[in-house]
Design an enzyme around this catalytic site. Structure first.
Site, short mmCIF file in Angstrom:
data_model
loop_
_atom_site.label_atom_id
_atom_site.label_comp_id
_atom_site.label_asym_id
_atom_site.label_seq_id
_atom_site.Cartn_x
_atom_site.Cartn_y
_atom_site.Cartn_z
N ASP A 83 20.98 0.82 -103.18
CA ASP A 83 21.54 1.44 -104.28
C ASP A 83 21.00 0.54 -105.40
O ASP A 83 20.90 0.89 -106.65
CB ASP A 83 23.30 1.31 -103.97
CG ASP A 83 23.19 -0.49 -103.68
OD1 ASP A 83 22.98 -1.44 -104.07
OD2 ASP A 83 24.35 -0.56 -103.40
N HIS B 195 14.66 -0.12 -96.83
CA HIS B 195 15.52 1.24 -96.62
C HIS B 195 15.02 1.89 -97.75
O HIS B 195 15.07 3.28 -97.71
CB HIS B 195 16.81 1.34 -95.91
CG HIS B 195 17.01 1.02 -94.70
ND1 HIS B 195 17.92 0.68 -94.50
CD2 HIS B 195 16.00 1.45 -93.24
CE1 HIS B 195 18.04 0.35 -93.13
NE2 HIS B 195 17.24 0.06 -92.56
N CYS C 265 6.32 17.35 -108.08
CA CYS C 265 5.15 16.93 -108.75
C CYS C 265 4.64 17.72 -109.44
O CYS C 265 4.24 18.64 -109.24
CB CYS C 265 4.45 16.16 -107.18
SG CYS C 265 3.68 15.02 -107.21
N CYS D 290 1.46 17.40 -108.93
CA CYS D 290 0.41 18.54 -107.95
C CYS D 290 0.94 19.70 -107.16
O CYS D 290 0.60 19.93 -106.13
CB CYS D 290 0.18 16.90 -106.75
SG CYS D 290 1.47 16.88 -105.12
N GLY E 280 27.64 -7.99 -94.96
CA GLY E 280 27.64 -7.11 -94.56
C GLY E 280 27.25 -5.66 -94.12
O GLY E 280 27.40 -4.15 -94.88
P1 OAD Z 1 27.10 0.24 -91.75
O1 OAD Z 1 27.85 1.05 -93.15
O2 OAD Z 1 26.73 -0.20 -91.35
O3 OAD Z 1 28.05 -1.54 -91.86
C1 OAD Z 1 29.17 -2.15 -92.89
C2 OAD Z 1 29.65 -3.12 -93.00
O4 OAD Z 1 29.87 -4.13 -93.87
C3 OAD Z 1 30.58 -3.20 -91.61
O5 OAD Z 1 30.21 -4.27 -90.27
C4 OAD Z 1 31.10 -4.28 -92.56
O6 OAD Z 1 31.89 -4.33 -91.62
C5 OAD Z 1 31.60 -5.01 -93.91
N1 OAD Z 1 31.82 -4.76 -94.64
C6 OAD Z 1 32.79 -4.31 -95.22
N2 OAD Z 1 33.79 -4.10 -96.34
C7 OAD Z 1 32.76 -5.48 -96.23
C8 OAD Z 1 33.03 -6.29 -97.51
N3 OAD Z 1 33.82 -6.18 -98.82
N4 OAD Z 1 31.69 -7.36 -97.10
C9 OAD Z 1 31.95 -8.01 -96.10
N5 OAD Z 1 31.18 -6.79 -95.43
C10 OAD Z 1 32.29 -6.07 -95.88
O7 OAD Z 1 26.45 -0.21 -93.30
P2 OAD Z 1 24.91 -1.23 -93.01
O8 OAD Z 1 25.21 -2.09 -92.04
O9 OAD Z 1 24.22 -1.70 -94.10
O10 OAD Z 1 20.46 3.41 -93.28
O11 OAD Z 1 23.47 0.37 -92.08
C11 OAD Z 1 22.48 0.50 -92.20
C12 OAD Z 1 21.67 1.08 -92.34
O12 OAD Z 1 22.56 2.59 -91.40
C13 OAD Z 1 22.02 1.34 -93.55
O13 OAD Z 1 20.98 1.51 -94.43
C14 OAD Z 1 21.95 3.03 -93.76
C15 OAD Z 1 22.58 3.96 -92.66
O14 OAD Z 1 22.27 4.78 -92.62
C16 OAD Z 1 19.73 3.76 -93.64
O15 OAD Z 1 19.89 4.64 -94.71
C17 OAD Z 1 18.57 4.45 -93.16
#
Ligand code: OAD
Length: 249
Positions: free
Chosen positions: A105, A120, A149, A151, A188
Site C-alpha cells: 500500500d 510483495h 505500454c 511497446c 500485524g
Molecule cells: P493477513 O490478513 O493474513 O493477516 C493480518 C494480521 O494482522 C492478522 O494476524 C491479524 O490478527 C492482524 N491484525 C489485524 N488488525 C491488527 C491491528 N490493528 N494491529 C495488529 N495486528 C492486527 O495479512 P498478511 O499477513 O499481511 O500477499 O498476509 C500476507 C500476504 O497474504 C499479503 O502480503 C498478501 C496476502 O495474500 C500478496 O498479495 C502476495
C-alpha cells in the site's frame, strides 16, 4: 494504553541493537486498509484465483485491473497511522535497522521509512508484461484496461501474485537481515504466506529476540520470545515511548 515489556526487551533498546521489523496487513488496518484473512478480510469476499494470479490476469486483465483500481482508490484515501509513524521513528533511532514489509500500500514510504524491503511489490507500480519496463504511477482511473505500454504490451500492477517468485534479490536481503539481527518484530501479519513467513523463525534460529505484535497470536507466535497483544497503532507508539525514555537515561 500501558503495555508490559520484559526487562530483556527493554535491555535491547539501545541504538546499537540490530533491528528488523517485519510487517503485514494488520499494521495498515487502523488506517482503514482491509486485511486479507480476518472475518472481514479481502480473501473472504474475493477469490485469489480470480484476481491475484498471473493466470487470472491473462484470462481477464480488465477484471483484475478493476479490482486493483478499486484498491488503489481505497488506499489513496487513507493515511499512515501511529503504528507506521512509530516504525519510521525506529529507523531514526537504531543504527542498523531494516523494515521488511509484505504490504503493497505504500503507507510505510509515506510515513517516512527508507530502509525498506518490499517483499510483495507495490500497488502503485505498473509493469509491462512484454518488455518489463516498470514505473510508479498514481493514476486512479485509466482510459483503457489493461493500460498499454509504449511497446504495446499490457501493463500490470507491480505486485507479487500467488505462484510468482518474489522480486529478485529482495527476499535474499531480507533473509540476510533476519539472520544478522538482534531483535526481530513481527507486526500485524498472520505469518501464513511463504516464503515471507519463514523470516521470524530464521531470525529466531540465528539468535534474535523475536517479538510479535498482533491483536491475536499468529503462526509467528510459535517462535516468539514475547507476544505483545494489542493494536499495532497502540503498541508500537508505546514501544517508541520506552525508546525515547531509554535515550534520556
Ligand atoms: P493477513 O490478513 O493474513 O493477516 C493480518 C494480521 O494482522 C492478522 O494476524 C491479524 O490478527 C492482524 N491484525 C489485524 N488488525 C491488527 C491491528 N490493528 N494491529 C495488529 N495486528 C492486527 O495479512 P498478511 O499477513 O499481511 O500477499 O498476509 C500476507 C500476504 O497474504 C499479503 O502480503 C498478501 C496476502 O495474500 C500478496 O498479495 C502476495
Amino acid at each position: 494504553m500501558v503495555i508490559q515489556l520484559s526487562n530483556k526487551l527493554k535491555s535491547l533498546f539501545i541504538p546499537e541493537t540490530r533491528v528488523v521489523v517485519f510487517t503485514g496487513a494488520g499494521i495498515s488496518a487502523e488506517s482503514g486498509v482491509p486485511t486479507f484473512r480476518g472475518p472481514e478480510g479481502l480473501w473472504k469476499k474475493f477469490r485469489v484465483q480470480d484476481l491475484a494470479t498471473p493466470e487470472a490476469f491473462q484470462a481477464r486483465p480488465q477484471l483484475v485491473w478493476e479490482w486493483y483500481g478499486w484498491r488503489r482508490g481505497q488506499i489513496a484515501e487513507v493515511k499512515p497511522n501511529p503504528g507506521h509513524r512509530a516504525v519510521s521513528e525506529f529507523e531514526k533511532y537504531f543504527v542498523d535497522f531494516t523494515l521488511v514489509t509484505q504490504n503493497v500500500d505504500g503507507l510505510h514510504d509515506r510515513a517516512g521509512n527508507r530502509k525498506l524491503l518490499k517483499l510483495h511489490g507495490d500497488i502503485w507500480e505498473i509493469r509491462c508484461v512484454q518488455c518489463g519496463t516498470a514505473r510508479m504511477d498514481f493514476t486512479l482511473s485509466f482510459n483503457h484496461l489493461p493500460p498499454l505500454c509504449v511497446c504495446g504490451g499490457a501493463l500490470r500492477p507491480g505486485v507479487v501474485w500467488f505462484g510468482e517468485p518474489l522480486p529478485a534479490g529482495i527476499f535474499d536481503e531480507a533473509v540476510q537481515k533476519a539472520e544478522g539481527c538482534d531483535l526481530f518484530f513481527s507486526v500485524g501479519t498472520s505469518a501464513e504466506v511463504y516464503p515471507a513467513a519463514y523470516l521470524p523463525s530464521i531470525a529466531k534460529e540465528h539468535g534474535a529476540y523475536v517479538v510479535e505484535v498482533n491483536i491475536e497470536s499468529s503462526a509467528a507466535a510459535s517462535c516468539a520470545d514475547e507476544v505483545l497483544l494489542g493494536k499495532s497503532g497502540e503498541v508500537l507508539p508505546e514501544i517508541l515511548n520506552y525508546l525515547s525514555r531509554a535515550s534520556l537515561d
